[in-house]
Scaffold this motif. Structure first.
Motif, mmCIF file in Angstrom:
data_model
loop_
_atom_site.group_PDB
_atom_site.id
_atom_site.type_symbol
_atom_site.label_atom_id
_atom_site.label_comp_id
_atom_site.label_asym_id
_atom_site.label_seq_id
_atom_site.Cartn_x
_atom_site.Cartn_y
_atom_site.Cartn_z
ATOM 1 N N ALA A 69 0.815 -1.210 0.000
ATOM 2 C CA ALA A 69 0.000 0.000 0.000
ATOM 3 C C ALA A 69 0.850 1.264 0.000
ATOM 4 N N PHE A 70 1.906 1.298 0.813
ATOM 5 C CA PHE A 70 2.726 2.501 0.903
ATOM 6 C C PHE A 70 3.410 2.862 -0.420
ATOM 7 N N PRO A 71 3.925 1.891 -1.190
ATOM 8 C CA PRO A 71 4.481 2.268 -2.503
ATOM 9 C C PRO A 71 3.449 2.907 -3.420
ATOM 10 N N MET A 72 2.173 2.459 -3.308
ATOM 11 C CA MET A 72 1.156 3.065 -4.148
ATOM 12 C C MET A 72 0.945 4.531 -3.787
ATOM 13 N N PHE A 73 1.018 4.827 -2.483
ATOM 14 C CA PHE A 73 0.910 6.220 -2.080
ATOM 15 C C PHE A 73 2.124 7.015 -2.536
ATOM 16 N N GLY A 74 3.286 6.358 -2.599
ATOM 17 C CA GLY A 74 4.462 7.025 -3.152
ATOM 18 C C GLY A 74 4.259 7.398 -4.608
ATOM 19 N N VAL A 75 3.649 6.487 -5.376
ATOM 20 C CA VAL A 75 3.333 6.762 -6.777
ATOM 21 C C VAL A 75 2.371 7.947 -6.881
ATOM 22 N N LEU A 76 1.313 7.928 -6.076
ATOM 23 C CA LEU A 76 0.321 8.991 -6.128
ATOM 24 C C LEU A 76 0.891 10.311 -5.631
ATOM 25 N N PHE A 77 1.843 10.247 -4.709
ATOM 26 C CA PHE A 77 2.499 11.463 -4.234
ATOM 27 C C PHE A 77 3.283 12.114 -5.380
ATOM 28 N N GLY A 78 4.076 11.319 -6.073
ATOM 29 C CA GLY A 78 4.804 11.843 -7.228
ATOM 30 C C GLY A 78 3.865 12.320 -8.310
ATOM 31 N N TYR A 79 2.772 11.585 -8.517
ATOM 32 C CA TYR A 79 1.786 11.968 -9.526
ATOM 33 C C TYR A 79 1.181 13.324 -9.182
ATOM 34 N N GLY A 80 0.860 13.521 -7.905
ATOM 35 C CA GLY A 80 0.288 14.793 -7.491
ATOM 36 C C GLY A 80 1.253 15.950 -7.668
ATOM 37 N N VAL A 81 2.538 15.710 -7.389
ATOM 38 C CA VAL A 81 3.542 16.752 -7.599
ATOM 39 C C VAL A 81 3.609 17.133 -9.078
ATOM 40 N N ALA A 82 3.546 16.140 -9.948
ATOM 41 C CA ALA A 82 3.555 16.417 -11.388
ATOM 42 C C ALA A 82 2.345 17.256 -11.796
ATOM 43 N N GLN A 83 1.194 16.999 -11.166
ATOM 44 C CA GLN A 83 0.006 17.801 -11.464
ATOM 45 C C GLN A 83 0.194 19.252 -11.037
ATOM 46 N N ILE A 84 0.777 19.441 -9.845
ATOM 47 C CA ILE A 84 1.035 20.800 -9.372
ATOM 48 C C ILE A 84 1.964 21.532 -10.337
ATOM 49 N N VAL A 85 3.028 20.859 -10.745
ATOM 50 C CA VAL A 85 3.997 21.473 -11.653
ATOM 51 C C VAL A 85 3.334 21.841 -12.971
ATOM 52 N N ARG A 86 2.511 20.940 -13.503
ATOM 53 C CA ARG A 86 1.858 21.223 -14.787
ATOM 54 C C ARG A 86 0.968 22.460 -14.687
ATOM 55 N N ARG A 87 0.186 22.555 -13.612
ATOM 56 C CA ARG A 87 -0.704 23.703 -13.460
ATOM 57 C C ARG A 87 0.095 24.995 -13.283
ATOM 58 N N GLN A 88 1.185 24.912 -12.549
ATOM 59 C CA GLN A 88 2.015 26.099 -12.358
ATOM 60 C C GLN A 88 2.657 26.546 -13.673
ATOM 61 N N PRO A 207 9.009 4.790 -6.264
ATOM 62 C CA PRO A 207 7.617 5.074 -6.649
ATOM 63 C C PRO A 207 7.362 6.555 -6.898
ATOM 64 N N PHE A 208 8.047 7.421 -6.171
ATOM 65 C CA PHE A 208 7.876 8.862 -6.370
ATOM 66 C C PHE A 208 8.301 9.267 -7.785
ATOM 67 N N LEU A 209 9.459 8.790 -8.219
ATOM 68 C CA LEU A 209 9.962 9.147 -9.551
ATOM 69 C C LEU A 209 9.080 8.571 -10.658
ATOM 70 N N ILE A 210 8.623 7.332 -10.466
ATOM 71 C CA ILE A 210 7.712 6.749 -11.466
ATOM 72 C C ILE A 210 6.387 7.501 -11.465
ATOM 73 N N GLY A 211 5.960 7.960 -10.284
ATOM 74 C CA GLY A 211 4.747 8.772 -10.218
ATOM 75 C C GLY A 211 4.898 10.078 -10.961
ATOM 76 N N LEU A 212 6.089 10.697 -10.871
ATOM 77 C CA LEU A 212 6.347 11.914 -11.647
ATOM 78 C C LEU A 212 6.193 11.641 -13.140
ATOM 79 N N TRP A 213 6.779 10.532 -13.580
ATOM 80 C CA TRP A 213 6.688 10.182 -14.995
ATOM 81 C C TRP A 213 5.230 9.964 -15.419
ATOM 82 N N ALA A 214 4.484 9.212 -14.608
ATOM 83 C CA ALA A 214 3.082 8.949 -14.943
ATOM 84 C C ALA A 214 2.261 10.233 -14.927
ATOM 85 N N GLY A 215 2.584 11.129 -13.988
ATOM 86 C CA GLY A 215 1.856 12.386 -13.915
ATOM 87 C C GLY A 215 2.096 13.272 -15.117
ATOM 88 N N ARG A 216 3.302 13.228 -15.662
ATOM 89 C CA ARG A 216 3.589 14.012 -16.866
ATOM 90 C C ARG A 216 2.680 13.594 -18.013
#
Length: 387
Positions: A69-88, A207-216
């Motif tokens: 479960a925790f790695p999945m939250f790591g993915v979503l954490f990175g994904y959310g950061v990518a969303q913030i960056v895109r909007r900014q 998971p954070f870095l992969i989340g960044l990639w998925a968020g992009r």
């Protein structure tokens, strides 16, 4: 603030990521609560001297939940950061102001995590997330290939055999988790939390870095465009996670005997390393399921938990503190693995009800409101227009 560059409005949010966060908080509850259970002998965070029901519950949690479960939250954490960056970036902001915005967010996580660990749950991960975000902003402009290379290298390093696995897999509850009196707990927890916050983030790098990639690529927001990737990830990821968990979970379930100490140096890292793929698999599976769901009453309520995940995560810790702390109810030696799992499920259902009540009343979670005000430097809104 609900314009370009601000937080994402409710109407703009995709169901899949919120549903994933909301549902995975059930797994977080199951993963955290069993570490409080007392017993004479432990393995993999579970007492192994319980009855058949307890061993069965331990087997299921160790196979499908712990370290998954925790790695999945790591993915979503990175994904959310990518969303913030895109909007900014869409609002025209340069990279340096974006980094400062994310550093403010990381500071809030560190401070809230520290308070959480000292007062409620010493196993807090918010502080580690804050440290990860503080360092991770430098990866925002990395090319995709470097995200994968660094994620792979860190994953390999964390998967290496460890001589510490024997002690960590056979120890009972950490004394800092069950302080006998209020004042003494702060000294014990300060050291434990410092280690988790300053070193625990390493386990979330991949998971954070992969989340960044998925968020992009907005993969979780646009599942129709990435069905093959998501289906493959769900199938392969969960298969690897389950198979990698079995050497530990079979011992927890009393199906096989505990192996020799030198073998344990491989089993712990194997369990955790394969859990990363489970995090990917669960995220993909839930997003695929969400695509076929309508926003019914229960689905909306779970998504409301995902939109208020920090508040609901901290609410779980209030329950663990009241139920297990020796100077409060002190039920560590009364509840079993099975009854603690039932408590975890009941706690999660209570947060579903709480989140749905807040949604209907137009309230954000209090901690979500705070982190957004401090991150974006906005005034407190009157209603929950954004989450």
């Amino acid at each position: 603030m609900n314009g370009v560059g601000g937080p994402t409005g409710v109407g703009e949010r995709a169901l899949g990521p919120d549903l994933a966060r909301g549902f995975m908080l059930l797994f977080i509850a199951l993963a955290n609560s069993h570490y409080f259970v007392g017993g004479a002998r432990w393995f993999g965070g579970f007492p192994v001297d319980g009855n058949v029901l307890d061993r069965g519950a331990g087997f299921l949690i160790s196979t499908f939940v712990d370290g998954r479960a925790f790695p999945m939250f790591g993915v979503l954490f990175g994904y959310g950061v990518a969303q913030i960056v895109r909007r900014q970036r869409e609002s025209g902001r340069e990279w340096w102001p974006i980094r400062k915005l994310l550093w403010r967010r990381s500071l809030v996580l560190v401070v809230v995590g520290f308070a959480h660990a000292m007062l409620l749950y010493v196993g807090d991960i918010l502080g580690a997330y804050g440290v990860l975000l503080f360092l991770g902003v430098w990866a925002l402009r990395w090319k995709d290939i470097w995200l994968f290379i660094v994620a792979g290298l860190v994953w390999v390093l964390t998967a290496l055999p460890s001589d510490d696995s024997f002690s960590t897999m056979t120890e009972g509850p950490d004394p800092a988790m069950l302080p006998p009196e209020l004042l003494g707990q702060f000294a014990d927890r300060l050291g434990a939390h410092s280690i988790i916050a300053l070193l625990g983030w390493i386990g979330f790098v991949a998971p954070f870095l992969i989340g960044l990639w998925a968020g992009r690529r907005r993969i979780l927001e646009r599942p129709a465009e990435h069905q093959t990737l998501l289906r493959t990830t769900a199938l392969v990821g969960l298969t690897i996670a389950i198979l990698g968990a079995l050497p530990v979970s079979l011992v927890v379930g009393g199906i096989i005997k505990q192996p020799a100490n030198d073998t344990l140096s491989y089993l712990g890292p194997l369990h955790d390393a394969t859990g990363l793929f489970g995090g990917f698999g669960y995220a993909a599976l839930i997003v695929l399921i969400a695509r076929r769901l309508t926003r019914g009453r229960f689905t909306t309520a779970i998504a409301a938990v995902g939109q208020r995940s920090m508040t609901c995560y901290l609410a779980q810790s209030v329950v663990w503190t009241i139920v297990f702390t020796p100077y409060l109810l002190g039920l560590s030696n009364t509840l079993t693995t099975t009854t603690t799992a039932l408590l975890a499920i009941a706690t999660w259902l209570a947060t579903v009800g709480l989140a749905e009540w807040m949604r209907r009343k137009g309230y954000r979670g209090p901690f979500e409101s705070m982190i957004r005000r401090l991150t974006y430097r906005t005034k407190k809104p009157k209603t929950a227009l954004v989450v």
